[in-house]
Design an enzyme around this catalytic site. Structure first.
Site, PDB file in Angstrom:
ATOM      1  N   GLY A 199       0.807  -1.198   0.000  1.00 44.53           N
ATOM      2  CA  GLY A 199       0.000   0.000   0.000  1.00 44.53           C
ATOM      3  C   GLY A 199       0.847   1.257   0.000  1.00 44.53           C
ATOM      4  N   SER A 200       0.372   2.293  -0.689  1.00 47.50           N
ATOM      5  CA  SER A 200       1.067   3.580  -0.678  1.00 47.50           C
ATOM      6  C   SER A 200       0.868   4.266   0.668  1.00 47.50           C
ATOM      7  CB  SER A 200       0.543   4.456  -1.809  1.00 47.50           C
ATOM      8  OG  SER A 200       0.819   3.877  -3.071  1.00 47.50           O
ATOM      9  N   GLY A 201       1.586   5.368   0.849  1.00 47.77           N
ATOM     10  CA  GLY A 201       1.517   6.104   2.106  1.00 47.77           C
ATOM     11  C   GLY A 201       2.712   5.899   3.001  1.00 47.77           C
ATOM     12  N   HIS A 202       3.657   5.034   2.560  1.00 48.44           N
ATOM     13  CA  HIS A 202       4.864   4.751   3.356  1.00 48.44           C
ATOM     14  C   HIS A 202       6.128   5.303   2.692  1.00 48.44           C
ATOM     15  CE1 HIS A 202       2.209   2.202   5.580  1.00 48.44           C
ATOM     16  NE2 HIS A 202       2.037   1.372   4.566  1.00 48.44           N
ATOM     17  N   LYS A 228       6.145  -7.432   2.884  1.00 48.99           N
ATOM     18  CA  LYS A 228       5.863  -7.161   4.299  1.00 48.99           C
ATOM     19  C   LYS A 228       4.722  -8.062   4.767  1.00 48.99           C
ATOM     20  CE  LYS A 228       4.937  -2.760   3.907  1.00 48.99           C
ATOM     21  NZ  LYS A 228       4.865  -2.810   2.410  1.00 48.99           N
ATOM     22  N   ASP A 281      -0.988  -8.199   1.245  1.00 45.12           N
ATOM     23  CA  ASP A 281       0.268  -8.256   0.503  1.00 45.12           C
ATOM     24  C   ASP A 281       0.705  -9.701   0.287  1.00 45.12           C
ATOM     25  OD1 ASP A 281       0.370  -5.493   0.435  1.00 45.12           O
ATOM     26  OD2 ASP A 281       1.778  -5.326   2.099  1.00 45.12           O
ATOM     27  N   HIS A 337       0.390   1.455   9.719  1.00 47.94           N
ATOM     28  CA  HIS A 337      -0.931   1.876   9.245  1.00 47.94           C
ATOM     29  C   HIS A 337      -1.752   2.506  10.379  1.00 47.94           C
ATOM     30  CE1 HIS A 337       0.304  -1.598   6.728  1.00 47.94           C
ATOM     31  NE2 HIS A 337      -0.117  -0.817   5.755  1.00 47.94           N
TER      32      HIS A 337
END
Length: 333
Positions: free
Chosen positions: A54-57, A105, A110, A219
């Site tokens: 997921g994006s945002g990291h 991860k 994932d 998250h």
């Protein structure tokens, strides 16, 4: 919510387009399906390395695509796994005939989606191995995982495995190095504030002005405990304790100490944390042989940090020092 965005639905695609425009010397982007790949991929005879999530990291994972690290990264929606289709496309794009390693991860979406992509790649005679990172000592299970979460230690796995692949290691050897790093690294995080997911428009959880969350996930998952705000040294001691209990170093051991920002924490605070963590380790007779400080595995705009400790040996030091040329890590060239 105040964010420098346009339509929340387009945050990832617009960010990736900007990333390509800024770093076209290093990478290229496929928009449909969406993935980021090193400019010279596939490299014939080299093991390809693919990660994502997921994006945002950011800069995880796209910021680590380039020579000496990842061959491709697959960004999903914010805090949501990419589907198997772009993972498969990225795997094919980096296949140079020596097989492909997936670094994943330990989050349920994932793991399942990369597994499906690996199965589909095998139908095209691409050999895929998978290493699942699970360095977070905060909790055994969480809302998103079975077992420990993969967090900032993933960066160290990607760097060292990437070096092994760049130096010509075969798929078995590169996989073994990645597994070795994962087995030797432990991480623990803290949040001072929640993050705000663009499409949600509100904080992912609630913390009072005088509270912090010990053991937070990337998250915003709950951690070990919610406590009153403490001085930085006390927070570092709380983060280090479970790390050192889980993988206790002996006097004379060499380690890489990694203090990672969650996105909203200034460097000045991260170095205060590093100072204390290095002081504790040195007091135990442990040698801080390598270091990394900065925002590398973030949680959007969360204020907070994590500490990772990797037990080193000669092989890992050599691979860590090996040249890398990505947008987020660059040395030795």
């Amino acid at each position: 919510m105040k964010k420098l965005i346009n339509d929340p639905k387009n945050v990832v695609t617009e960010a990736v387009a900007g990333f390509e425009a800024a770093h076209s010397d290093l990478i290229r982007v496929s928009q449909e399906p969406l993935f980021i790949v090193r400019k010279d991929a596939p490299v014939r005879g080299k093991v390809g390395i693919v990660s994502g999530g997921g994006s945002g990291h950011e800069p995880l994972h796209g910021g680590f695509v380039g020579i000496g690290m990842l061959d491709a990264a697959v960004p999903g929606p914010v805090f949501t796994s990419p589907t198997p289709d772009p993972i498969l496309a990225a795997t094919k794009a980096v296949d140079g005939g020596a097989g492909v390693l997936h670094i994943v991860k330990n989050y349920t979406g994932d793991v399942l989606n990369f597994e499906t992509a690996a199965d589909l790649a095998s139908l095209d005679d691409i050999e895929v191995r998978t290493v699942i990172t699970n360095d977070d000592v905060a909790v055994k299970d969480s809302l998103y995982t079975a077992g420990r979460r993969g967090v900032a230690g993933t960066v160290l796995v990607e760097k060292i495995a990437g070096a092994a692949a760049e130096l010509g290691g075969d798929l078995q050897a590169v996989t073994a190095v990645a597994e070795k790093v994962n087995a030797r690294v432990r991480s623990m995080g803290v949040a001072l504030t929640p993050c705000v997911v663009p499409h949600a428009g509100e904080p992912s959880f609630v913390l009072a002005e005088d509270e912090i969350e010990i053991g937070i996930g990337i998250h915003g998952e709950p951690g070990r405990s919610r406590i009153p705000l403490e001085p930085a040294d006390a927070v570092v001691d709380r983060l280090l304790q479970p790390i050192l209990e889980d993988l206790p170093p002996a006097s004379g051991d060499r380690v890489l100490l990694f203090v990672n920002g969650m996105g909203g924490t200034p460097q000045i605070e991260l170095y205060i944390l590093f100072r204390r963590a290095a002081e504790v380790l040195t007091g135990m007779g442990v040698v801080v042989a390598r270091s990394l400080v900065g925002n590398y595995t973030t949680s959007l705009d969360m204020q907070g940090a994590s500490i990772s400790v990797l037990q080193l040996d000669d092989e890992l030091i050599t691979l860590w020092d090996a040249p890398v040329q990505t947008s987020a890590l660059r040395w030795g060239r």
